[in-house]
Design a protein around this motif. Structure first.
Motif, PDB file in Angstrom:
ATOM      1  N   ASP A  23       0.835  -1.199   0.000  1.00 43.32           N
ATOM      2  CA  ASP A  23       0.000   0.000   0.000  1.00 43.32           C
ATOM      3  C   ASP A  23       0.876   1.258   0.000  1.00 43.32           C
ATOM      4  N   ALA A  24       0.347   2.314  -0.631  1.00 41.38           N
ATOM      5  CA  ALA A  24       1.005   3.620  -0.614  1.00 41.38           C
ATOM      6  C   ALA A  24       0.036   4.609   0.027  1.00 41.38           C
ATOM      7  N   THR A  25       0.407   5.103   1.181  1.00 44.78           N
ATOM      8  CA  THR A  25      -0.494   5.991   1.928  1.00 44.78           C
ATOM      9  C   THR A  25       0.285   7.196   2.447  1.00 44.78           C
ATOM     10  N   SER A  26      -0.455   8.269   2.666  1.00 42.61           N
ATOM     11  CA  SER A  26       0.135   9.447   3.284  1.00 42.61           C
ATOM     12  C   SER A  26      -0.929  10.170   4.102  1.00 42.61           C
ATOM     13  N   GLY A  27      -0.493  10.813   5.165  1.00 44.33           N
ATOM     14  CA  GLY A  27      -1.378  11.619   5.983  1.00 44.33           C
ATOM     15  C   GLY A  27      -0.707  12.936   6.310  1.00 44.33           C
ATOM     16  N   VAL A  68       0.882  12.563  -3.543  1.00 46.65           N
ATOM     17  CA  VAL A  68       0.832  11.713  -4.731  1.00 46.65           C
ATOM     18  C   VAL A  68       1.166  10.299  -4.291  1.00 46.65           C
ATOM     19  N   ASN A  69       0.208   9.396  -4.430  1.00 50.48           N
ATOM     20  CA  ASN A  69       0.396   8.015  -4.000  1.00 50.48           C
ATOM     21  C   ASN A  69       0.128   7.082  -5.176  1.00 50.48           C
ATOM     22  N   THR A  70       1.060   6.180  -5.431  1.00 53.47           N
ATOM     23  CA  THR A  70       0.923   5.209  -6.509  1.00 53.47           C
ATOM     24  C   THR A  70       1.207   3.822  -5.936  1.00 53.47           C
ATOM     25  N   ALA A  71       0.269   2.896  -6.159  1.00 54.21           N
ATOM     26  CA  ALA A  71       0.444   1.541  -5.655  1.00 54.21           C
ATOM     27  C   ALA A  71       0.189   0.541  -6.776  1.00 54.21           C
ATOM     28  N   LEU A  72       1.095  -0.421  -6.921  1.00 58.45           N
ATOM     29  CA  LEU A  72       0.919  -1.546  -7.831  1.00 58.45           C
ATOM     30  C   LEU A  72       0.586  -2.758  -6.975  1.00 58.45           C
ATOM     31  N   GLY A  74      -1.822  -2.914  -4.718  1.00 57.65           N
ATOM     32  CA  GLY A  74      -2.081  -2.456  -3.357  1.00 57.65           C
ATOM     33  C   GLY A  74      -3.044  -1.289  -3.387  1.00 57.65           C
ATOM     34  N   ASP A  75      -3.215  -0.693  -2.247  1.00 62.27           N
ATOM     35  CA  ASP A  75      -4.113   0.458  -2.121  1.00 62.27           C
ATOM     36  C   ASP A  75      -3.299   1.745  -2.075  1.00 62.27           C
ATOM     37  N   ASN A 107      -6.381  34.414   4.000  1.00 61.41           N
ATOM     38  CA  ASN A 107      -6.229  33.038   4.448  1.00 61.41           C
ATOM     39  C   ASN A 107      -6.493  32.108   3.271  1.00 61.41           C
ATOM     40  N   LEU A 108      -5.565  31.203   2.994  1.00 56.05           N
ATOM     41  CA  LEU A 108      -5.652  30.352   1.815  1.00 56.05           C
ATOM     42  C   LEU A 108      -5.220  28.930   2.170  1.00 56.05           C
ATOM     43  N   ILE A 109      -6.059  27.958   1.808  1.00 54.26           N
ATOM     44  CA  ILE A 109      -5.722  26.543   1.982  1.00 54.26           C
ATOM     45  C   ILE A 109      -5.817  25.866   0.618  1.00 54.26           C
ATOM     46  N   ASN A 110      -4.709  25.257   0.175  1.00 53.64           N
ATOM     47  CA  ASN A 110      -4.665  24.480  -1.067  1.00 53.64           C
ATOM     48  C   ASN A 110      -4.367  23.027  -0.720  1.00 53.64           C
ATOM     49  N   GLN A 111      -5.215  22.125  -1.152  1.00 55.55           N
ATOM     50  CA  GLN A 111      -4.995  20.701  -0.928  1.00 55.55           C
ATOM     51  C   GLN A 111      -5.158  19.959  -2.243  1.00 55.55           C
ATOM     52  N   THR A 112      -4.164  19.150  -2.572  1.00 56.12           N
ATOM     53  CA  THR A 112      -4.196  18.365  -3.802  1.00 56.12           C
ATOM     54  C   THR A 112      -3.789  16.937  -3.477  1.00 56.12           C
ATOM     55  N   ALA A 113      -4.578  15.970  -3.914  1.00 54.00           N
ATOM     56  CA  ALA A 113      -4.249  14.562  -3.703  1.00 54.00           C
ATOM     57  C   ALA A 113      -4.480  13.800  -5.000  1.00 54.00           C
ATOM     58  N   VAL A 114      -3.495  12.993  -5.374  1.00 51.59           N
ATOM     59  CA  VAL A 114      -3.599  12.133  -6.555  1.00 51.59           C
ATOM     60  C   VAL A 114      -3.268  10.721  -6.104  1.00 51.59           C
ATOM     61  N   ASN A 115      -4.235   9.822  -6.187  1.00 49.97           N
ATOM     62  CA  ASN A 115      -4.050   8.440  -5.752  1.00 49.97           C
ATOM     63  C   ASN A 115      -4.311   7.507  -6.927  1.00 49.97           C
ATOM     64  N   THR A 116      -3.357   6.642  -7.211  1.00 54.02           N
ATOM     65  CA  THR A 116      -3.474   5.699  -8.316  1.00 54.02           C
ATOM     66  C   THR A 116      -3.151   4.304  -7.802  1.00 54.02           C
TER      67      THR A 116
END
Length: 127
Positions: A23-27, A68-72, A74-75, A107-116
């Motif tokens: 698995d490839a995860t991030s928090g 950016v999370n990439t799993a082969l 896995g999750d 006040n500025l919040i930018n969140q970007t997530a790419v999961n493959t």
């Protein structure tokens, strides 16, 4: 007497995870607490004592989060949490003519997530 208050808070977080057969995860968690106060008790402008008082308060709070999370086989998942607490106060209790009071908050919040996630078993069903 002029009062100037400038606050700049910047949080940048970047996570890149690659898992092969796993698995490839991030928090990510980010928080900015920016409590600002200008309290002006001075006298205001009149023709005999000089120019008017100037009170300036500038706040810039920025949170950037990228995952950016990439799993082969896995999750791939990510979780991001961000908070900005920006209670600002500008109190002018002077007397007489007008003062110049400026209060600008950005006040500025930018969140970007790419999961493959790629299931290699389904790619080769006969293997």
């Amino acid at each position: 007497m002029p009062n100037f208050q400038i606050s700049i808070n910047d949080i940048n977080q970047t996570a890149a995870n690659t898992g092969v057969g796993a698995d490839a995860t991030s928090g990510q968690a980010a928080s900015i607490n920016d409590s600002d106060l200008i309290f002006d008790t001075g006298g205001s402008w009149d023709w005999y004592s000089g120019g008017p008082e100037v009170n300036v308060q500038l706040d810039t709070n920025v949170v950037n989060q990228t995952a950016v999370n990439t799993a082969l086989d896995g999750d791939a998942s990510s979780a991001q949490a961000a908070g900005i607490n920006d209670p600002d106060a500008l109190v002018d209790s002077g007397s007489g003519g007008p003062d110049f009071n400026f209060q600008i908050s950005t006040n500025l919040i930018n969140q970007t997530a790419v999961n493959t996630a790629v299931d290699v078993d389904s790619l080769f069903p006969l293997g």
